[in-house]
Design a protein around this motif. Structure first.
Motif, PDB file in Angstrom:
ATOM      1  N   UNK A 249       0.174  -1.221  -0.391  1.00 18.36           N
ATOM      2  CA  UNK A 249       0.361  -0.108   0.059  1.00 18.36           C
ATOM      3  C   UNK A 249       0.808   1.298   0.297  1.00 18.36           C
ATOM      4  N   UNK A 250       1.025   1.866  -0.970  1.00 23.19           N
ATOM      5  CA  UNK A 250       1.290   3.128  -1.668  1.00 23.19           C
ATOM      6  C   UNK A 250       2.216   4.153  -0.485  1.00 23.19           C
ATOM      7  N   UNK A 251       2.123   4.983   0.657  1.00 22.67           N
ATOM      8  CA  UNK A 251       1.953   5.742   1.827  1.00 22.67           C
ATOM      9  C   UNK A 251       1.402   7.325   1.325  1.00 22.67           C
ATOM     10  N   UNK A 252       0.299   7.473   1.601  1.00 19.61           N
ATOM     11  CA  UNK A 252       0.354   9.290   0.814  1.00 19.61           C
ATOM     12  C   UNK A 252       1.352   9.751   1.323  1.00 19.61           C
ATOM     13  N   UNK A 253       2.337  10.122   0.942  1.00 16.88           N
ATOM     14  CA  UNK A 253       3.306  10.924   1.781  1.00 16.88           C
ATOM     15  C   UNK A 253       3.603  12.582   0.762  1.00 16.88           C
ATOM     16  N   UNK A 254       3.274  12.764  -0.214  1.00 19.04           N
ATOM     17  CA  UNK A 254       3.994  14.229  -0.742  1.00 19.04           C
ATOM     18  C   UNK A 254       3.322  14.839   0.869  1.00 19.04           C
ATOM     19  N   UNK A 255       3.424  15.966   0.606  1.00 21.69           N
ATOM     20  CA  UNK A 255       3.546  17.007   1.585  1.00 21.69           C
ATOM     21  C   UNK A 255       2.873  18.287   0.993  1.00 21.69           C
ATOM     22  N   UNK A 256       3.491  18.498  -0.874  1.00 27.54           N
ATOM     23  CA  UNK A 256       2.744  19.132  -1.171  1.00 27.54           C
ATOM     24  C   UNK A 256       2.091  19.270  -2.369  1.00 27.54           C
ATOM     25  N   UNK A 257       0.704  18.696  -3.234  1.00 25.98           N
ATOM     26  CA  UNK A 257      -0.485  18.646  -3.999  1.00 25.98           C
ATOM     27  C   UNK A 257      -0.537  19.601  -4.253  1.00 25.98           C
ATOM     28  N   UNK A 258      -0.419  19.978  -6.279  1.00 28.68           N
ATOM     29  CA  UNK A 258      -1.173  20.402  -6.309  1.00 28.68           C
ATOM     30  C   UNK A 258      -2.026  20.323  -7.568  1.00 28.68           C
ATOM     31  N   UNK A 259      -3.049  20.842  -7.525  1.00 25.65           N
ATOM     32  CA  UNK A 259      -4.266  20.243  -8.175  1.00 25.65           C
ATOM     33  C   UNK A 259      -4.233  20.037 -10.222  1.00 25.65           C
ATOM     34  N   UNK A 260      -4.294  18.437 -10.386  1.00 30.45           N
ATOM     35  CA  UNK A 260      -3.905  17.954 -11.684  1.00 30.45           C
ATOM     36  C   UNK A 260      -2.533  17.553 -11.992  1.00 30.45           C
ATOM     37  N   UNK A 261      -2.936  16.637 -12.674  1.00 27.35           N
ATOM     38  CA  UNK A 261      -1.857  15.002 -12.768  1.00 27.35           C
ATOM     39  C   UNK A 261      -0.369  15.621 -13.116  1.00 27.35           C
ATOM     40  N   UNK A 262      -0.879  15.864 -13.748  1.00 31.74           N
ATOM     41  CA  UNK A 262       0.915  17.004 -14.588  1.00 31.74           C
ATOM     42  C   UNK A 262       1.340  18.000 -13.843  1.00 31.74           C
ATOM     43  N   UNK A 263       1.287  18.313 -12.826  1.00 27.47           N
ATOM     44  CA  UNK A 263       1.505  19.169 -11.875  1.00 27.47           C
ATOM     45  C   UNK A 263       2.384  19.023 -10.814  1.00 27.47           C
ATOM     46  N   UNK A 264       2.396  17.672 -10.911  1.00 30.83           N
ATOM     47  CA  UNK A 264       3.097  17.306 -10.046  1.00 30.83           C
ATOM     48  C   UNK A 264       4.011  16.556  -9.918  1.00 30.83           C
ATOM     49  N   UNK A 265       5.256  16.423  -9.662  1.00 31.76           N
ATOM     50  CA  UNK A 265       6.199  15.675 -10.206  1.00 31.76           C
ATOM     51  C   UNK A 265       6.304  14.738  -9.430  1.00 31.76           C
ATOM     52  N   UNK A 266       6.972  13.687 -10.192  1.00 32.52           N
ATOM     53  CA  UNK A 266       6.371  12.126  -9.554  1.00 32.52           C
ATOM     54  C   UNK A 266       7.288  12.120  -8.396  1.00 32.52           C
ATOM     55  N   UNK A 267       7.631  10.778  -7.154  1.00 29.25           N
ATOM     56  CA  UNK A 267       8.701  10.586  -6.397  1.00 29.25           C
ATOM     57  C   UNK A 267       8.549   9.014  -6.950  1.00 29.25           C
TER      58      UNK A 267
END
Length: 257
Positions: free
Chosen positions: A176-194
């Motif tokens: 189960x992949x943790x929800x560990x992004x601290x800053x999430x910007x609306x939109x799939x392409x606006x969030x760099x992958x980890x």
């Protein structure tokens, strides 16, 4: 710190190359990956298994691989193998490449044996999909073709999360992949992958076997979809309410002349 956790510092794994690429403009279609934790002066074997199971042998330059297009679509398997008299290390990644369709499926690629100790996605994400937070994914772990039963698997992310999971009696791992992004910007392409990384190891006959699996993952779309859907539901509710009001007798009755 457990032995498994301590071993991560020495285990090789693939990750995106984050520094500026001097040849970027000359190779716009290339993907640069770095083989991390690679010891000095120990030769490493690099193998790219194409989506049609053809094999090529790209080379590293200062621990960095410039992954060139193969003109074949679908997933490929990138395998780095480092072998010494007392250890056998592997790092595996499944990059998706754009190109012409092939008469093979991702399951054919996953059936190809990359080494003695394997962490196998079950299955790989579908085309244009990706690993996402707050979702559960399955992996098969094998050693010499047999299920790697009830053994610890270390999971770490580039966002700083770590956990030690365990395979079940059939060698299956549920992650189960943790929800560990601290800053999430609306939109799939606006969030760099980890990056998420899985590590397994075992020893037999004085030889230590290790393998790693790495892949990008992104924030769950529910972070912004729930907000937009809520606003849409509210707007729909308001419009429905106005229609109901207009149908009431006191609103439909015309004034007498």
């Amino acid at each position: 710190m457990s032995l498994l956790s301590a071993n991560v510092a020495a285990d090789i794994f693939w990750q995106p190359y984050s520094q500026a690429d001097p040849g970027h403009h000359a190779h716009k279609k290339s993907k640069s990956l770095q083989l991390s934790n690679l010891p000095n002066e120990i030769p490493v074997d690099i193998k790219l298994v194409h989506s049609d199971l053809e094999i090529s042998t790209p080379s590293l330059s200062n621990d960095v691989l410039k992954l060139q297009p193969t003109r074949k679509g679908n997933y490929h398997a990138l395998v780095a193998t480092l072998e010494t008299p007392d250890s056998y290390q592997q790092a595996v990644r499944y990059p998706y490449m754009n190109g012409k369709p092939v008469d093979f499926s991702p399951s054919d690629l996953l059936a190809y044996s990359t080494g003695p100790l394997r962490i196998i996605p079950s299955p790989l994400p579908r085309e244009h999909w990706r690993y996402e937070t707050d979702k559960t994914y399955r992996f098969k772990v094998l050693f010499n073709g047999e299920p790697y039963k009830e053994q610890p698997i270390l999971v770490s992310t580039s966002n700083g999360s770590t956990d030690v999971l365990q395979t079940d009696s059939s060698g299956l791992l549920k992650l189960h992949i943790p929800d560990d992004f601290t800053n999430v910007v609306p939109g799939k392409r606006k969030n760099p992958a980890a990056e998420i990384r899985l590590f397994a190891n075992t020893s037999t006959d004085s030889i230590r076997y290790t393998t790693s699996f790495s892949a990008p993952y992104s924030p769950n779309p529910s972070h912004w979809k729930s907000t937009s859907l809520g606003a849409l539901a509210a707007a729909f509710g308001l419009m429905a309410g106005l229609l109901v009001i207009r149908r009431l007798p006191e609103y439909s009755r015309r004034p007498k002349k």
